[in-house]
Design a protein around this motif. Structure first.
Motif, mmCIF file in Angstrom:
data_model
loop_
_atom_site.group_PDB
_atom_site.id
_atom_site.type_symbol
_atom_site.label_atom_id
_atom_site.label_comp_id
_atom_site.label_asym_id
_atom_site.label_seq_id
_atom_site.Cartn_x
_atom_site.Cartn_y
_atom_site.Cartn_z
ATOM 1 N N UNK A 47 17.757 15.776 -32.437
ATOM 2 C CA UNK A 47 18.881 16.328 -31.777
ATOM 3 C C UNK A 47 19.579 15.551 -30.752
ATOM 4 N N UNK A 48 18.735 14.907 -29.984
ATOM 5 C CA UNK A 48 19.220 14.007 -28.920
ATOM 6 C C UNK A 48 19.972 12.975 -29.557
ATOM 7 N N UNK A 49 19.615 12.202 -30.727
ATOM 8 C CA UNK A 49 20.287 11.283 -31.224
ATOM 9 C C UNK A 49 21.587 11.575 -31.683
ATOM 10 N N UNK A 50 21.545 12.705 -32.415
ATOM 11 C CA UNK A 50 22.833 13.425 -32.867
ATOM 12 C C UNK A 50 23.829 13.780 -31.759
ATOM 13 N N UNK A 51 23.369 14.152 -30.652
ATOM 14 C CA UNK A 51 24.284 14.567 -29.438
ATOM 15 C C UNK A 51 24.709 13.293 -28.962
ATOM 16 N N UNK A 52 23.993 12.155 -28.818
ATOM 17 C CA UNK A 52 24.729 10.849 -28.214
ATOM 18 C C UNK A 52 25.405 10.228 -29.263
#
Length: 478
Positions: free
Chosen positions: A355-360
């Motif tokens: 989720x963090x990766x997609x948000x970044x």
């Protein structure tokens, strides 16, 4: 005569030749291009470390600028004698050689042997020659004993060899030659590695060290290792805590443009760096980057954060990513490609790292992270391997080409960086970013090259902070 450039190459025979199979006049030639790796492999295999053939320590360039060892040229005849004429089962009896010229990396060579005589009961005499175009470099005579019976040629199982050349260390060091030495406050350099590292960097013209620590201990270490302090400034402060505070003050006074960790705990130093009043904090969260020169990879690889932020939040990762992009720009990577790592390359609500990766990635698209291209989640394999990315069907300008790897947490980053260092023979530099000046966190386990590499990285980053321009020429294309 040299081999005709248009003539077909001799295919390997199905069987080796016995004494009776060989005829006077039989000739075999092969082509061989000299590479720098040939020179390094020969140095390791033979133990010949003649500086005539190898770069000196700190010399820019490659072994290809030096002549290949003559006996390496002589060894090329065995490729014909052992594989083609007479072939497998052949044993050398004698070899005479005369070296008439020198070969260098990039030279295309024609290696030729011709049967000139048969001496019963079992000796074959061959003329052995190496040409570069029409120029003869080697001329000689070999005497061999062919196999008593024909032997079928099979596939030999020869292990692969990787040359652990750290070309980026050399390239970035060369870029620093045009920059002035960086005034650096070295905190408590009171053991061998923390003192000799800055002194080596000073000798290389990278830094001007100011040693802040116990003067008696510093001088004792220097004397024990025959290190010359000369007119290096020493500020005598026995307390590690007070030495760290003084180093930060030197930055505020304009006397130091960087801070280097010596023989003290990291948290003691960083406590003063991150202080809200009188520290070196900038507008972003402080983070650490390992800059890795990996022999298997064509480009530099940056790993973040592996030393400071234990379990970073999404907000933390924004700053971690931006800090790493800035460093990559300083190191001459024009558009850094950032791969945000997770265990898989698809978004899984049960895996926060994805989720963090997609948000970044989306934040980079919207300009909240700038200067680079960000994609994720990516697994480690498809972040750095085009083949793996293709197998997974990933359509991405980052997959398989990542310059920066943003890890989900400190444990993952630390394991990755150390695996690259100890299992993949990478050379790594460590630097703390997000402060007003670079902070060098060197380790006791760092070798001399790693310590120098950290200083190189800091010098280039500090120059970029001052000028907004990278001092590094573009890297050679793959």
């Amino acid at each position: 005569m040299p081999l005709d450039a248009d003539a077909p190459q001799n295919p390997p025979p199905a069987f080796s030749k016995t004494f009776d199979d060989v005829a006077v006049g039989d000739t075999v030639s092969i082509r061989r291009t000299v590479t720098p790796d040939d020179i390094y492999v020969f140095a390791h295999a033979s133990g010949n470390l003649n500086p005539m053939h190898l770069p000196a320590s700190g010399e820019t360039g490659d072994a290809g600028q030096h002549p290949a060892p003559s006996m390496w040229l002589g060894s090329l005849f065995s490729a014909i004698l052992g594989n083609l004429l007479p072939g497998p089962g052949t044993l050398y009896e004698a070899q005479d050689l005369r070296f008439l010229g020198r070969a260098h990396a990039g030279d295309d060579l024609n290696v030729t042997v011709q049967v000139t005589e048969k001496r019963p009961p079992a000796t074959i005499v061959l003329r052995t020659q190496i040409f570069r175009g029409e120029e003869i470099l080697v001329d000689g005579k070999a005497e061999v004993c062919p196999p008593a019976e024909r032997q079928k040629i099979g596939d030999a199982a020869v292990p692969d060899i990787t040359i652990a050349r750290h070309r980026h260390v050399t390239r970035l060091l060369a870029a620093c030659k045009a920059l002035p030495p960086m005034p650096t406050a070295v905190v408590s350099p009171e053991d061998e590695s923390s003192l000799l590292g800055p002194l080596e960097a000073m000798q290389a013209g990278l830094i001007t060290p100011i040693l802040v620590g116990d003067a008696a201990k510093i001088r004792a270490v220097a004397a024990a290792h025959n290190a010359v302090l000369g007119d290096v400034e020493i500020i005598d402060i026995a307390s590690h805590d007070l030495a760290a505070a003084r180093a930060v003050e030197l930055v505020h006074e304009g006397r130091a443009a960087a801070v280097m960790k010596g023989n003290l705990h990291t948290d003691v130093l960083l406590k003063h760096v991150v202080k809200s009043q009188g520290g070196l904090r900038g507008s972003r969260r402080i983070s650490h980057v390992f800059v890795m020169d990996v022999p298997h990879l064509h480009d530099l690889l940056l790993v973040t954060d592996a030393a400071i932020n234990i379990a970073p939040t999404l907000e933390d990762k924004v700053d971690i990513t931006q800090n790493a992009i800035d460093l990559a720009l300083a190191l001459g990577i024009p558009v850094p490609k950032v791969g945000v790592l997770a265990a898989v390359e698809v978004v899984n609500p049960k895996m926060p790292a994805t989720l963090d990766a997609a948000a970044l990635a989306k934040m980079a698209e919207r300009g909240q992270i700038h200067g680079g291209i960000v994609d994720g989640p990516l697994a480690m394999d498809n972040a750095i391997s085009l083949a793996a990315a293709k197998t997974k069907g990933l359509i991405s300008s980052v997959a398989g080409r990542a310059d920066i790897l943003v890890v989900p947490n400190l444990e993952a980053g630390n394991i990755l960086a150390k695996e690259l260092t100890y299992a993949a023979q990478a050379e790594g530099a460590g630097i703390v970013l997000g402060a007003s000046v670079p902070v060098l966190l060197t380790s006791r386990a760092d070798d001399a090259t790693a310590r120098l590499f950290s200083c190189v990285t800091a010098v280039l980053y500090e120059s970029w902070l001052r000028t907004g321009q990278s001092a590094v020429p573009p890297a050679p294309a793959a």
